[in-house]
Design a protein around this motif. Structure first.
Motif, PDB file in Angstrom:
ATOM      1  N   TYR A 165       0.808  -1.218   0.000  1.00  0.00           N
ATOM      2  CA  TYR A 165       0.000   0.000   0.000  1.00  0.00           C
ATOM      3  C   TYR A 165       0.842   1.270   0.000  1.00  0.00           C
ATOM      4  CZ  TYR A 165      -4.099  -2.916   0.714  1.00  0.00           C
ATOM      5  OH  TYR A 165      -5.104  -3.841   0.547  1.00  0.00           O
ATOM      6  N   ASN A 166       2.151   1.136   0.175  1.00  0.00           N
ATOM      7  CA  ASN A 166       3.029   2.289   0.009  1.00  0.00           C
ATOM      8  C   ASN A 166       3.200   2.645  -1.471  1.00  0.00           C
ATOM      9  OD1 ASN A 166       3.553   2.597   2.774  1.00  0.00           O
ATOM     10  ND2 ASN A 166       5.209   1.095   2.705  1.00  0.00           N
ATOM     11  N   HIS A 167       2.845   1.681  -2.344  1.00  0.00           N
ATOM     12  CA  HIS A 167       3.038   1.882  -3.789  1.00  0.00           C
ATOM     13  C   HIS A 167       1.721   1.850  -4.561  1.00  0.00           C
ATOM     14  CE1 HIS A 167       7.413   1.338  -3.284  1.00  0.00           C
ATOM     15  NE2 HIS A 167       7.078   0.421  -2.399  1.00  0.00           N
ATOM     16  N   VAL A 168       0.742   1.078  -4.073  1.00  0.00           N
ATOM     17  CA  VAL A 168      -0.582   1.000  -4.693  1.00  0.00           C
ATOM     18  C   VAL A 168      -1.599   1.354  -3.626  1.00  0.00           C
ATOM     19  CG1 VAL A 168      -2.238  -0.465  -5.871  1.00  0.00           C
ATOM     20  CG2 VAL A 168       0.198  -0.783  -6.292  1.00  0.00           C
ATOM     21  N   GLY A 169      -2.353   2.421  -3.840  1.00  0.00           N
ATOM     22  CA  GLY A 169      -3.174   2.988  -2.780  1.00  0.00           C
ATOM     23  C   GLY A 169      -4.259   2.091  -2.226  1.00  0.00           C
ATOM     24  N   SER A 170      -4.831   1.209  -3.061  1.00  0.00           N
ATOM     25  CA  SER A 170      -5.937   0.371  -2.613  1.00  0.00           C
ATOM     26  C   SER A 170      -6.068  -0.831  -3.535  1.00  0.00           C
ATOM     27  CB  SER A 170      -7.243   1.168  -2.620  1.00  0.00           C
ATOM     28  OG  SER A 170      -7.597   1.525  -3.950  1.00  0.00           O
ATOM     29  N   ARG A 171      -6.885  -1.776  -3.117  1.00  0.00           N
ATOM     30  CA  ARG A 171      -7.165  -2.942  -3.951  1.00  0.00           C
ATOM     31  C   ARG A 171      -7.832  -2.498  -5.254  1.00  0.00           C
ATOM     32  NH1 ARG A 171     -11.317  -6.695  -4.842  1.00  0.00           N
ATOM     33  NH2 ARG A 171     -10.621  -8.872  -5.041  1.00  0.00           N
ATOM     34  N   ARG A 198      -6.504  -3.780 -15.160  1.00  0.00           N
ATOM     35  CA  ARG A 198      -7.287  -3.544 -16.378  1.00  0.00           C
ATOM     36  C   ARG A 198      -6.409  -2.941 -17.477  1.00  0.00           C
ATOM     37  NH1 ARG A 198     -12.154  -2.069 -12.901  1.00  0.00           N
ATOM     38  NH2 ARG A 198     -13.806  -3.495 -13.613  1.00  0.00           N
ATOM     39  N   ASP A 199      -5.531  -2.017 -17.093  1.00  0.00           N
ATOM     40  CA  ASP A 199      -4.618  -1.422 -18.072  1.00  0.00           C
ATOM     41  C   ASP A 199      -3.741  -2.496 -18.719  1.00  0.00           C
ATOM     42  OD1 ASP A 199      -5.534   1.164 -17.677  1.00  0.00           O
ATOM     43  OD2 ASP A 199      -4.004   1.652 -16.185  1.00  0.00           O
ATOM     44  N   ARG A 200      -3.264  -3.442 -17.903  1.00  0.00           N
ATOM     45  CA  ARG A 200      -2.432  -4.524 -18.428  1.00  0.00           C
ATOM     46  C   ARG A 200      -3.226  -5.393 -19.394  1.00  0.00           C
ATOM     47  NH1 ARG A 200       1.407  -2.215 -16.886  1.00  0.00           N
ATOM     48  NH2 ARG A 200       3.214  -3.006 -15.726  1.00  0.00           N
ATOM     49  N   ILE A 201      -4.490  -5.639 -19.067  1.00  0.00           N
ATOM     50  CA  ILE A 201      -5.332  -6.474 -19.922  1.00  0.00           C
ATOM     51  C   ILE A 201      -5.546  -5.799 -21.271  1.00  0.00           C
ATOM     52  CG2 ILE A 201      -7.650  -7.446 -20.190  1.00  0.00           C
ATOM     53  CD1 ILE A 201      -7.673  -7.659 -17.064  1.00  0.00           C
ATOM     54  N   VAL A 202      -5.826  -4.501 -21.259  1.00  0.00           N
ATOM     55  CA  VAL A 202      -6.029  -3.771 -22.511  1.00  0.00           C
ATOM     56  C   VAL A 202      -4.771  -3.815 -23.361  1.00  0.00           C
ATOM     57  CG1 VAL A 202      -6.481  -1.501 -23.506  1.00  0.00           C
ATOM     58  CG2 VAL A 202      -7.804  -2.279 -21.541  1.00  0.00           C
ATOM     59  N   ALA A 203      -3.611  -3.717 -22.712  1.00  0.00           N
ATOM     60  CA  ALA A 203      -2.349  -3.794 -23.452  1.00  0.00           C
ATOM     61  C   ALA A 203      -2.153  -5.182 -24.070  1.00  0.00           C
ATOM     62  CB  ALA A 203      -1.182  -3.452 -22.535  1.00  0.00           C
ATOM     63  N   ALA A 204      -2.586  -6.220 -23.346  1.00  0.00           N
ATOM     64  CA  ALA A 204      -2.422  -7.590 -23.839  1.00  0.00           C
ATOM     65  C   ALA A 204      -3.487  -7.965 -24.869  1.00  0.00           C
ATOM     66  CB  ALA A 204      -2.462  -8.570 -22.670  1.00  0.00           C
ATOM     67  N   TYR A 205      -4.658  -7.311 -24.791  1.00  0.00           N
ATOM     68  CA  TYR A 205      -5.768  -7.599 -25.711  1.00  0.00           C
ATOM     69  C   TYR A 205      -6.224  -6.271 -26.344  1.00  0.00           C
ATOM     70  CZ  TYR A 205      -6.143 -12.173 -23.410  1.00  0.00           C
ATOM     71  OH  TYR A 205      -5.898 -13.435 -22.916  1.00  0.00           O
ATOM     72  N   PRO A 206      -5.449  -5.720 -27.250  1.00  0.00           N
ATOM     73  CA  PRO A 206      -5.772  -4.391 -27.792  1.00  0.00           C
ATOM     74  C   PRO A 206      -6.968  -4.419 -28.741  1.00  0.00           C
ATOM     75  CG  PRO A 206      -3.892  -5.324 -28.937  1.00  0.00           C
ATOM     76  CD  PRO A 206      -4.214  -6.275 -27.821  1.00  0.00           C
ATOM     77  N   THR A 207      -7.667  -3.300 -28.814  1.00  0.00           N
ATOM     78  CA  THR A 207      -8.733  -3.094 -29.803  1.00  0.00           C
ATOM     79  C   THR A 207      -8.409  -1.805 -30.555  1.00  0.00           C
ATOM     80  OG1 THR A 207     -10.040  -2.019 -28.068  1.00  0.00           O
ATOM     81  CG2 THR A 207     -10.551  -4.320 -28.561  1.00  0.00           C
ATOM     82  N   VAL A 246     -15.336  -4.155  -9.103  1.00  0.00           N
ATOM     83  CA  VAL A 246     -14.603  -2.886  -8.981  1.00  0.00           C
ATOM     84  C   VAL A 246     -14.998  -1.956 -10.122  1.00  0.00           C
ATOM     85  CG1 VAL A 246     -12.324  -1.806  -8.938  1.00  0.00           C
ATOM     86  CG2 VAL A 246     -12.665  -4.047  -7.869  1.00  0.00           C
ATOM     87  N   PRO A 247     -15.517  -0.749  -9.802  1.00  0.00           N
ATOM     88  CA  PRO A 247     -15.887   0.201 -10.860  1.00  0.00           C
ATOM     89  C   PRO A 247     -14.695   0.524 -11.767  1.00  0.00           C
ATOM     90  CG  PRO A 247     -16.715   0.944  -8.725  1.00  0.00           C
ATOM     91  CD  PRO A 247     -15.800  -0.221  -8.454  1.00  0.00           C
ATOM     92  N   ILE A 248     -14.989   0.754 -13.037  1.00  0.00           N
ATOM     93  CA  ILE A 248     -13.930   1.028 -14.009  1.00  0.00           C
ATOM     94  C   ILE A 248     -13.348   2.424 -13.785  1.00  0.00           C
ATOM     95  CG2 ILE A 248     -13.393   1.317 -16.450  1.00  0.00           C
ATOM     96  CD1 ILE A 248     -15.635  -0.659 -17.067  1.00  0.00           C
ATOM     97  N   ASP A 249     -12.052   2.475 -13.527  1.00  0.00           N
ATOM     98  CA  ASP A 249     -11.326   3.737 -13.412  1.00  0.00           C
ATOM     99  C   ASP A 249      -9.988   3.612 -14.139  1.00  0.00           C
ATOM    100  OD1 ASP A 249     -10.949   6.359 -12.652  1.00  0.00           O
ATOM    101  OD2 ASP A 249      -9.972   5.840 -10.775  1.00  0.00           O
ATOM    102  N   SER A 250      -9.973   2.730 -15.137  1.00  0.00           N
ATOM    103  CA  SER A 250      -8.773   2.517 -15.944  1.00  0.00           C
ATOM    104  C   SER A 250      -8.822   3.436 -17.158  1.00  0.00           C
ATOM    105  CB  SER A 250      -8.697   1.057 -16.400  1.00  0.00           C
ATOM    106  OG  SER A 250      -7.872   0.915 -17.534  1.00  0.00           O
TER     107      SER A 250
END
Length: 213
Positions: A56-62, A70-79, A115-119
């Protein structure tokens, strides 16, 4: 012959770069997902050999971590190239890509649904699709509803695929015919994939008729 000087204890000193950072946390989370492992903050901490509080010192929350994922998924599965497609093909591209993500990684279904989308990357994709629909003649309300419907189809299909096979009461009218329809498919997953494709085409067909009137 001269003797070697006595060796004292080795002092490694402080590492030149931090062992834990945001990217290492996100990559570990993505690796767990790709391997089909349970996703939890505690599991990620154990994989990295640190305490949960250190994450949590590097990622604020779950929730923040899930959106980084989600960002990683979009990078791996681009549209890519939605702006160059027809609105029909843009819907097909986004829907089938998201369907493939859940097919490849069933463990993501519950995780992302909670988790609501905030990506930024996901929101850019949805915004591009909405813009494509609006410039094709649909109202902002209808564009937003179409994206909601597409998401409902994608998540619903993924949940159906992860559950028990559908069975029908053959002693009721129509039951025998529905059971026979299920039986003709080589597997339940193939049947659900075909139903998903048909559902997307039904959505597109309805929108085409609406636009023409």
């Amino acid at each position: 012959m001269s003797s070697s000087p006595p060796q004292g204890p080795v002092r490694r000193g402080r590492p030149t770069s931090p062992l834990l950072n945001e990217n290492a946390i996100i990559e570990t989370a993505w690796q767990l997902v790709r391997e089909g492992q349970p996703f939890s903050i505690g599991r990620i901490a154990r994989e990295l050999g640190v305490h949960v509080s250190s994450l949590y010192n590097h990622v604020g929350s779950r929730e923040e971590l899930v959106n980084h994922l989600r960002d990683r998924i979009v990078a791996a599965y681009p549209t890519d190239g939605l702006d160059r497609m027809s609105w029909q093909d843009a819907i097909r591209a986004v829907a089938t890509t998201h369907h493939r993500v859940f097919t490849d990684h069933p463990g993501l279904i519950q995780l992302l649904a909670q988790v609501p989308i905030d990506s930024e990357r996901v929101l850019v994709t949805y915004t591009q699709l909405g813009h494509k629909l609006m410039t094709s003649g649909f109202s902002p309300v209808r564009a937003a509803q179409t994206i909601d419907l597409m998401d409902a189809l994608t998540l619903g299909s993924a949940l159906t695929r992860s559950g028990a096979p559908q069975s029908w009461p053959e002693d009721l009218p129509g039951g025998a015919e529905l059971a026979a329809e299920n039986a003709r498919w080589e597997s339940e997953s193939v049947r659900i994939d075909a139903s998903f494709t048909a559902s997307v085409e039904t959505l597109i067909g309805g929108l085409e008729r609406e636009l023409s009137t």
